[in-house]
Design an enzyme around this catalytic site. Structure first.
Site, PDB file in Angstrom:
ATOM      1  N   ASP A   1       0.237   3.855   3.375  1.00 23.98           N
ATOM      2  CA  ASP A   1      -0.885   4.471   2.677  1.00 23.98           C
ATOM      3  C   ASP A   1      -1.945   5.028   3.614  1.00 23.98           C
ATOM      4  O   ASP A   1      -2.454   6.116   3.391  1.00 23.98           O
ATOM      5  CB  ASP A   1      -1.507   3.496   1.676  1.00 23.98           C
ATOM      6  CG  ASP A   1      -1.954   2.171   2.299  1.00 23.98           C
ATOM      7  OD1 ASP A   1      -1.685   1.925   3.488  1.00 23.98           O
ATOM      8  OD2 ASP A   1      -2.554   1.364   1.567  1.00 23.98           O
TER       9      ASP A   1
ATOM     10  N   ASP B   1      -5.873   3.229   9.419  1.00 24.40           N
ATOM     11  CA  ASP B   1      -7.289   2.940   9.616  1.00 24.40           C
ATOM     12  C   ASP B   1      -7.478   2.791  11.118  1.00 24.40           C
ATOM     13  O   ASP B   1      -7.624   3.781  11.821  1.00 24.40           O
ATOM     14  CB  ASP B   1      -7.686   1.690   8.834  1.00 24.40           C
ATOM     15  CG  ASP B   1      -9.186   1.447   8.817  1.00 24.40           C
ATOM     16  OD1 ASP B   1      -9.875   1.931   9.740  1.00 24.40           O
ATOM     17  OD2 ASP B   1      -9.678   0.763   7.920  1.00 24.40           O
TER      18      ASP B   1
ATOM     19  N   ASP C   1      -6.216  -0.849  -1.625  1.00 29.46           N
ATOM     20  CA  ASP C   1      -6.851  -1.764  -2.562  1.00 29.46           C
ATOM     21  C   ASP C   1      -8.338  -1.956  -2.301  1.00 29.46           C
ATOM     22  O   ASP C   1      -8.826  -1.776  -1.183  1.00 29.46           O
ATOM     23  CB  ASP C   1      -6.161  -3.124  -2.517  1.00 29.46           C
ATOM     24  CG  ASP C   1      -6.445  -3.887  -1.241  1.00 29.46           C
ATOM     25  OD1 ASP C   1      -7.221  -4.859  -1.290  1.00 29.46           O
ATOM     26  OD2 ASP C   1      -5.893  -3.507  -0.189  1.00 29.46           O
TER      27      ASP C   1
ATOM     28  N   GLY D   1       0.773  -1.228   0.000  1.00 26.07           N
ATOM     29  CA  GLY D   1       0.000   0.000   0.000  1.00 26.07           C
ATOM     30  C   GLY D   1       0.808   1.282   0.000  1.00 26.07           C
ATOM     31  O   GLY D   1       0.438   2.256  -0.634  1.00 26.07           O
TER      32      GLY D   1
ATOM     33  N   ARG E   1      -5.078  -0.586  -6.688  1.00 26.27           N
ATOM     34  CA  ARG E   1      -4.021   0.134  -5.961  1.00 26.27           C
ATOM     35  C   ARG E   1      -3.391   1.227  -6.823  1.00 26.27           C
ATOM     36  O   ARG E   1      -2.932   2.230  -6.328  1.00 26.27           O
ATOM     37  CB  ARG E   1      -2.916  -0.817  -5.509  1.00 26.27           C
ATOM     38  CG  ARG E   1      -3.273  -1.709  -4.358  1.00 26.27           C
ATOM     39  CD  ARG E   1      -2.036  -2.487  -3.897  1.00 26.27           C
ATOM     40  NE  ARG E   1      -2.361  -3.566  -3.001  1.00 26.27           N
ATOM     41  CZ  ARG E   1      -2.525  -3.437  -1.695  1.00 26.27           C
ATOM     42  NH1 ARG E   1      -2.414  -2.256  -1.129  1.00 26.27           N
ATOM     43  NH2 ARG E   1      -2.799  -4.476  -0.948  1.00 26.27           N
TER      44      ARG E   1
ATOM     45  N   VAL F   1     -12.207   2.851   1.611  1.00 23.34           N
ATOM     46  CA  VAL F   1     -11.487   3.709   0.678  1.00 23.34           C
ATOM     47  C   VAL F   1     -10.452   2.888  -0.092  1.00 23.34           C
ATOM     48  O   VAL F   1      -9.904   1.921   0.432  1.00 23.34           O
ATOM     49  CB  VAL F   1     -10.820   4.917   1.382  1.00 23.34           C
ATOM     50  CG1 VAL F   1     -11.862   5.846   1.966  1.00 23.34           C
ATOM     51  CG2 VAL F   1      -9.841   4.480   2.445  1.00 23.34           C
TER      52      VAL F   1
ATOM     53  N   LYS G   1      -8.104   7.715   8.625  1.00 22.89           N
ATOM     54  CA  LYS G   1      -9.571   7.653   8.715  1.00 22.89           C
ATOM     55  C   LYS G   1     -10.058   8.407   9.931  1.00 22.89           C
ATOM     56  O   LYS G   1      -9.465   8.339  11.007  1.00 22.89           O
ATOM     57  CB  LYS G   1     -10.050   6.199   8.805  1.00 22.89           C
ATOM     58  CG  LYS G   1     -10.234   5.573   7.463  1.00 22.89           C
ATOM     59  CD  LYS G   1     -11.087   4.331   7.561  1.00 22.89           C
ATOM     60  CE  LYS G   1     -11.177   3.678   6.208  1.00 22.89           C
ATOM     61  NZ  LYS G   1     -11.897   2.405   6.288  1.00 22.89           N
TER      62      LYS G   1
END
Length: 184
Positions: free
Chosen positions: A106, A109, A166, A49, A172, A160, A137
């Site tokens: 990336d 979360d 992904d 990611g 991606r 997302v 997030k």
């Protein structure tokens, strides 16, 4: 739900286009240049990611900070949408002892994977571990004590994908960040 990328895109909102992402990365790079001026941090990309984001971030940091590169590949998802225990696919070959480490990923979360990776870096003797995340997030479920030091964008608490993130191992390489609409 069908896991076809074209179907997902039709059921998604565009959150950030490439220009907006690149502007966010440039802002992050300015802060990183200031914090690491005159030093040579170890820049660890979290695969897969973090690859697109980390590449652009490194270029934006430019010659102002001489980065030493390595990568790691650890996952809790293995293609699923919820995680289990951390599974290492590749650990950095560069010794971390006494180093300032910058993890580039990336998204934060809930942060379980990044928290375990950060803790592993500390166990390896890293003097400091900071996190640069393209996206974070907006919710209150993050691992206590984990926060990105450098944040590009905030995204809603939705599924997302794009720009490294992904959709069921697809998309991606999309040059934007999308979010599935909630069904309702």
């Amino acid at each position: 739900m069908h896991n076809d990328l074209a179907t997902a895109l039709a059921r998604s909102d565009l959150l950030f286009d490439r220009a907006q992402i690149e502007q966010a990365i440039a802002r992050m790079a300015a802060a990183i240049r200031a914090d690491y001026a005159g030093q040579r941090p170890l820049f660890l990309t979290v695969m897969h990611g973090g690859m697109l984001f980390a590449s652009l971030l490194a270029l934006e940091i430019s010659e102002a900070v001489d980065l030493e590169f390595d990568y790691l590949h650890a996952t809790r998802y293995r293609g699923a949408t919820s995680g289990g225990g951390l599974h290492w696919l590749h650990r950095p070959a560069t010794p971390l002892a006494g180093r300032r480490v910058l993890l580039a990923d990336d998204i934060v979360d809930e942060g379980h994977t990044l928290a375990e990776v950060r803790d592993w870096c500390r166990q390896q003797g890293a003097a400091e571990v900071r996190i640069a995340a393209l996206a974070v997030k907006r919710h209150d479920r993050c691992v206590p004590g984990l926060a990105a030091n450098y944040v590009g964008l905030e995204v809603p608490d939705r599924y997302v994908y794009g720009f490294g993130m992904d959709y069921h191992e697809q998309g991606r390489n999309l040059p934007a960040i999308h979010a599935l609409r909630t069904e309702g």
